[in-house]
Scaffold this motif. Structure first.
Motif, PDB file in Angstrom:
ATOM      1  N   ASP A 153     -36.065  -0.568 -42.025  1.00 60.25           N
ATOM      2  CA  ASP A 153     -35.240   0.113 -43.027  1.00 60.25           C
ATOM      3  C   ASP A 153     -33.827   0.332 -42.504  1.00 60.25           C
ATOM      4  OD1 ASP A 153     -37.499   0.170 -44.602  1.00 60.25           O
ATOM      5  OD2 ASP A 153     -37.696   2.359 -44.589  1.00 60.25           O
ATOM      6  N   TYR A 154     -33.714   0.721 -41.235  1.00 62.23           N
ATOM      7  CA  TYR A 154     -32.385   0.957 -40.668  1.00 62.23           C
ATOM      8  C   TYR A 154     -31.616  -0.355 -40.523  1.00 62.23           C
ATOM      9  CZ  TYR A 154     -28.630   3.393 -38.351  1.00 62.23           C
ATOM     10  OH  TYR A 154     -27.389   3.907 -38.055  1.00 62.23           O
ATOM     11  N   ARG A 155     -32.311  -1.412 -40.183  1.00 67.25           N
ATOM     12  CA  ARG A 155     -31.649  -2.730 -40.123  1.00 67.25           C
ATOM     13  C   ARG A 155     -31.100  -3.104 -41.496  1.00 67.25           C
ATOM     14  NH1 ARG A 155     -33.255  -5.003 -35.175  1.00 67.25           N
ATOM     15  NH2 ARG A 155     -35.370  -4.455 -34.609  1.00 67.25           N
ATOM     16  N   CYS A 156     -31.870  -2.818 -42.518  1.00 67.48           N
ATOM     17  CA  CYS A 156     -31.443  -3.085 -43.890  1.00 67.48           C
ATOM     18  C   CYS A 156     -30.203  -2.254 -44.228  1.00 67.48           C
ATOM     19  CB  CYS A 156     -32.599  -2.771 -44.839  1.00 67.48           C
ATOM     20  SG  CYS A 156     -32.287  -3.177 -46.562  1.00 67.48           S
ATOM     21  N   PHE A 157     -30.192  -0.997 -43.806  1.00 67.23           N
ATOM     22  CA  PHE A 157     -29.043  -0.118 -44.007  1.00 67.23           C
ATOM     23  C   PHE A 157     -27.798  -0.693 -43.340  1.00 67.23           C
ATOM     24  CE2 PHE A 157     -26.448   3.290 -42.111  1.00 67.23           C
ATOM     25  CZ  PHE A 157     -25.954   3.891 -43.260  1.00 67.23           C
ATOM     26  N   LEU A 158     -27.933  -1.135 -42.098  1.00 62.04           N
ATOM     27  CA  LEU A 158     -26.800  -1.687 -41.365  1.00 62.04           C
ATOM     28  C   LEU A 158     -26.264  -2.949 -42.032  1.00 62.04           C
ATOM     29  CD1 LEU A 158     -28.033  -1.273 -37.679  1.00 62.04           C
ATOM     30  CD2 LEU A 158     -26.391   0.166 -38.921  1.00 62.04           C
ATOM     31  N   LYS A 159     -27.169  -3.784 -42.503  1.00 60.10           N
ATOM     32  CA  LYS A 159     -26.762  -5.009 -43.196  1.00 60.10           C
ATOM     33  C   LYS A 159     -25.959  -4.670 -44.455  1.00 60.10           C
ATOM     34  CE  LYS A 159     -28.607  -9.280 -45.048  1.00 60.10           C
ATOM     35  NZ  LYS A 159     -29.338  -9.603 -46.217  1.00 60.10           N
ATOM     36  N   CYS A 179     -20.891   1.416 -35.314  1.00 63.07           N
ATOM     37  CA  CYS A 179     -21.711   1.891 -36.438  1.00 63.07           C
ATOM     38  C   CYS A 179     -22.412   0.722 -37.120  1.00 63.07           C
ATOM     39  CB  CYS A 179     -20.848   2.644 -37.443  1.00 63.07           C
ATOM     40  SG  CYS A 179     -20.243   4.234 -36.837  1.00 63.07           S
ATOM     41  N   GLU A 180     -21.687  -0.362 -37.350  1.00 58.86           N
ATOM     42  CA  GLU A 180     -22.274  -1.517 -38.028  1.00 58.86           C
ATOM     43  C   GLU A 180     -23.343  -2.200 -37.177  1.00 58.86           C
ATOM     44  OE1 GLU A 180     -19.263  -4.189 -39.500  1.00 58.86           O
ATOM     45  OE2 GLU A 180     -18.705  -2.807 -41.115  1.00 58.86           O
ATOM     46  N   ARG A 181     -23.245  -2.097 -35.871  1.00 63.64           N
ATOM     47  CA  ARG A 181     -24.249  -2.688 -34.980  1.00 63.64           C
ATOM     48  C   ARG A 181     -25.394  -1.727 -34.684  1.00 63.64           C
ATOM     49  NH1 ARG A 181     -19.790  -3.929 -31.687  1.00 63.64           N
ATOM     50  NH2 ARG A 181     -20.704  -2.627 -30.084  1.00 63.64           N
ATOM     51  N   GLY A 182     -25.250  -0.484 -35.115  1.00 64.53           N
ATOM     52  CA  GLY A 182     -26.306   0.484 -34.889  1.00 64.53           C
ATOM     53  C   GLY A 182     -26.223   1.194 -33.553  1.00 64.53           C
ATOM     54  N   GLU A 183     -25.133   1.024 -32.846  1.00 69.82           N
ATOM     55  CA  GLU A 183     -24.958   1.718 -31.567  1.00 69.82           C
ATOM     56  C   GLU A 183     -24.574   3.177 -31.781  1.00 69.82           C
ATOM     57  OE1 GLU A 183     -22.288  -0.307 -28.930  1.00 69.82           O
ATOM     58  OE2 GLU A 183     -23.241  -2.238 -29.305  1.00 69.82           O
ATOM     59  N   ARG A 184     -24.069   3.458 -32.962  1.00 64.84           N
ATOM     60  CA  ARG A 184     -23.688   4.821 -33.334  1.00 64.84           C
ATOM     61  C   ARG A 184     -24.184   5.057 -34.751  1.00 64.84           C
ATOM     62  NH1 ARG A 184     -20.038   7.610 -36.146  1.00 64.84           N
ATOM     63  NH2 ARG A 184     -19.187   9.526 -35.276  1.00 64.84           N
ATOM     64  N   ARG A 185     -24.913   6.119 -34.944  1.00 67.26           N
ATOM     65  CA  ARG A 185     -25.452   6.432 -36.275  1.00 67.26           C
ATOM     66  C   ARG A 185     -24.455   7.240 -37.087  1.00 67.26           C
ATOM     67  NH1 ARG A 185     -31.127   6.051 -37.705  1.00 67.26           N
ATOM     68  NH2 ARG A 185     -32.186   4.976 -36.039  1.00 67.26           N
ATOM     69  N   LEU A 186     -24.497   7.012 -38.384  1.00 70.49           N
ATOM     70  CA  LEU A 186     -23.659   7.774 -39.311  1.00 70.49           C
ATOM     71  C   LEU A 186     -24.474   8.909 -39.914  1.00 70.49           C
ATOM     72  CD1 LEU A 186     -22.015   4.883 -41.368  1.00 70.49           C
ATOM     73  CD2 LEU A 186     -20.933   6.284 -39.625  1.00 70.49           C
ATOM     74  N   ASP A 187     -23.862  10.080 -40.058  1.00 70.27           N
ATOM     75  CA  ASP A 187     -24.529  11.130 -40.813  1.00 70.27           C
ATOM     76  C   ASP A 187     -24.085  10.999 -42.278  1.00 70.27           C
ATOM     77  OD1 ASP A 187     -22.084  12.548 -41.229  1.00 70.27           O
ATOM     78  OD2 ASP A 187     -22.404  13.782 -39.455  1.00 70.27           O
ATOM     79  N   ILE A 208     -26.405   4.225 -52.284  1.00 72.09           N
ATOM     80  CA  ILE A 208     -27.815   4.583 -52.099  1.00 72.09           C
ATOM     81  C   ILE A 208     -28.700   3.750 -53.030  1.00 72.09           C
ATOM     82  CG2 ILE A 208     -29.526   6.434 -52.321  1.00 72.09           C
ATOM     83  CD1 ILE A 208     -27.640   6.657 -49.854  1.00 72.09           C
ATOM     84  N   THR A 209     -28.241   3.544 -54.256  1.00 76.87           N
ATOM     85  CA  THR A 209     -28.995   2.711 -55.203  1.00 76.87           C
ATOM     86  C   THR A 209     -29.123   1.287 -54.672  1.00 76.87           C
ATOM     87  OG1 THR A 209     -28.326   4.063 -57.092  1.00 76.87           O
ATOM     88  CG2 THR A 209     -29.049   1.812 -57.567  1.00 76.87           C
ATOM     89  N   GLU A 210     -28.036   0.737 -54.160  1.00 74.88           N
ATOM     90  CA  GLU A 210     -28.082  -0.615 -53.585  1.00 74.88           C
ATOM     91  C   GLU A 210     -29.017  -0.660 -52.380  1.00 74.88           C
ATOM     92  OE1 GLU A 210     -24.592  -2.958 -52.956  1.00 74.88           O
ATOM     93  OE2 GLU A 210     -23.555  -2.036 -54.665  1.00 74.88           O
ATOM     94  N   PHE A 211     -29.005   0.396 -51.589  1.00 73.33           N
ATOM     95  CA  PHE A 211     -29.885   0.463 -50.425  1.00 73.33           C
ATOM     96  C   PHE A 211     -31.342   0.473 -50.875  1.00 73.33           C
ATOM     97  CE2 PHE A 211     -31.802   3.313 -47.020  1.00 73.33           C
ATOM     98  CZ  PHE A 211     -31.998   2.293 -46.122  1.00 73.33           C
ATOM     99  N   GLU A 212     -31.650   1.280 -51.854  1.00 75.77           N
ATOM    100  CA  GLU A 212     -33.025   1.330 -52.382  1.00 75.77           C
ATOM    101  C   GLU A 212     -33.447  -0.034 -52.941  1.00 75.77           C
ATOM    102  OE1 GLU A 212     -35.424   3.594 -52.294  1.00 75.77           O
ATOM    103  OE2 GLU A 212     -34.211   5.062 -51.239  1.00 75.77           O
ATOM    104  N   GLN A 213     -32.543  -0.697 -53.637  1.00 71.75           N
ATOM    105  CA  GLN A 213     -32.858  -2.028 -54.183  1.00 71.75           C
ATOM    106  C   GLN A 213     -33.118  -3.014 -53.059  1.00 71.75           C
ATOM    107  OE1 GLN A 213     -29.421  -2.755 -56.656  1.00 71.75           O
ATOM    108  NE2 GLN A 213     -30.345  -1.796 -58.457  1.00 71.75           N
ATOM    109  N   ALA A 214     -32.288  -2.963 -52.019  1.00 72.04           N
ATOM    110  CA  ALA A 214     -32.476  -3.872 -50.888  1.00 72.04           C
ATOM    111  C   ALA A 214     -33.818  -3.612 -50.203  1.00 72.04           C
ATOM    112  CB  ALA A 214     -31.328  -3.706 -49.895  1.00 72.04           C
ATOM    113  N   LEU A 215     -34.193  -2.359 -50.075  1.00 69.18           N
ATOM    114  CA  LEU A 215     -35.487  -2.033 -49.478  1.00 69.18           C
ATOM    115  C   LEU A 215     -36.626  -2.544 -50.327  1.00 69.18           C
ATOM    116  CD1 LEU A 215     -34.913   1.643 -48.266  1.00 69.18           C
ATOM    117  CD2 LEU A 215     -35.016  -0.410 -46.851  1.00 69.18           C
ATOM    118  N   ASN A 216     -36.522  -2.377 -51.631  1.00 71.71           N
ATOM    119  CA  ASN A 216     -37.562  -2.832 -52.537  1.00 71.71           C
ATOM    120  C   ASN A 216     -37.682  -4.356 -52.561  1.00 71.71           C
ATOM    121  OD1 ASN A 216     -38.333  -0.230 -53.267  1.00 71.71           O
ATOM    122  ND2 ASN A 216     -36.870  -0.155 -54.947  1.00 71.71           N
ATOM    123  N   GLU A 217     -36.548  -5.049 -52.500  1.00 68.43           N
ATOM    124  CA  GLU A 217     -36.549  -6.518 -52.487  1.00 68.43           C
ATOM    125  C   GLU A 217     -37.185  -7.057 -51.217  1.00 68.43           C
ATOM    126  OE1 GLU A 217     -32.514  -7.698 -53.101  1.00 68.43           O
ATOM    127  OE2 GLU A 217     -32.501  -6.986 -55.172  1.00 68.43           O
TER     128      GLU A 217
END
Length: 83
Positions: A9-15, A45-53, A72-81
């Motif tokens: 899920d976090y990889r999907c977020f970063l992408k 942040c984009e590589r995941g070395e630093r997390r965003l709040d 957030i909607t796009e993130f949810e769609q990406a997770l569902n896909e």
């Protein structure tokens, strides 16, 4: 085998974080300027070395020109896909 500290899920977020920046036509350097930070921080942040709040994510979205709810909607769609 090396174990990752990131969930799928976090990889999907970063992408998605990178994709929305690129869709907006912004370089890391341009986004950094908008956020009054450095290109290095954006990259980390984009590589995941630093997390965003959530507050930082909202600022990123504003700088990119996308609302936080739309992101957030796009993130949810990406997770569902991804399944």
């Amino acid at each position: 085998m090396k174990k990752s500290v990131f969930s799928e899920d976090y990889r999907c977020f970063l992408k998605l974080l990178r994709e929305v920046r690129e869709r907006a036509g912004l370089t890391q350097e341009q986004l950094a300027e908008c956020l009054e930070t450095t290109q290095s921080i954006i990259s980390k942040c984009e590589r995941g070395e630093r997390r965003l709040d959530i507050v930082e994510l909202r600022a990123w979205c504003q700088a990119i020109g996308i609302s936080l709810p739309v992101f957030i909607t796009e993130f949810e769609q990406a997770l569902n896909e991804r399944g």
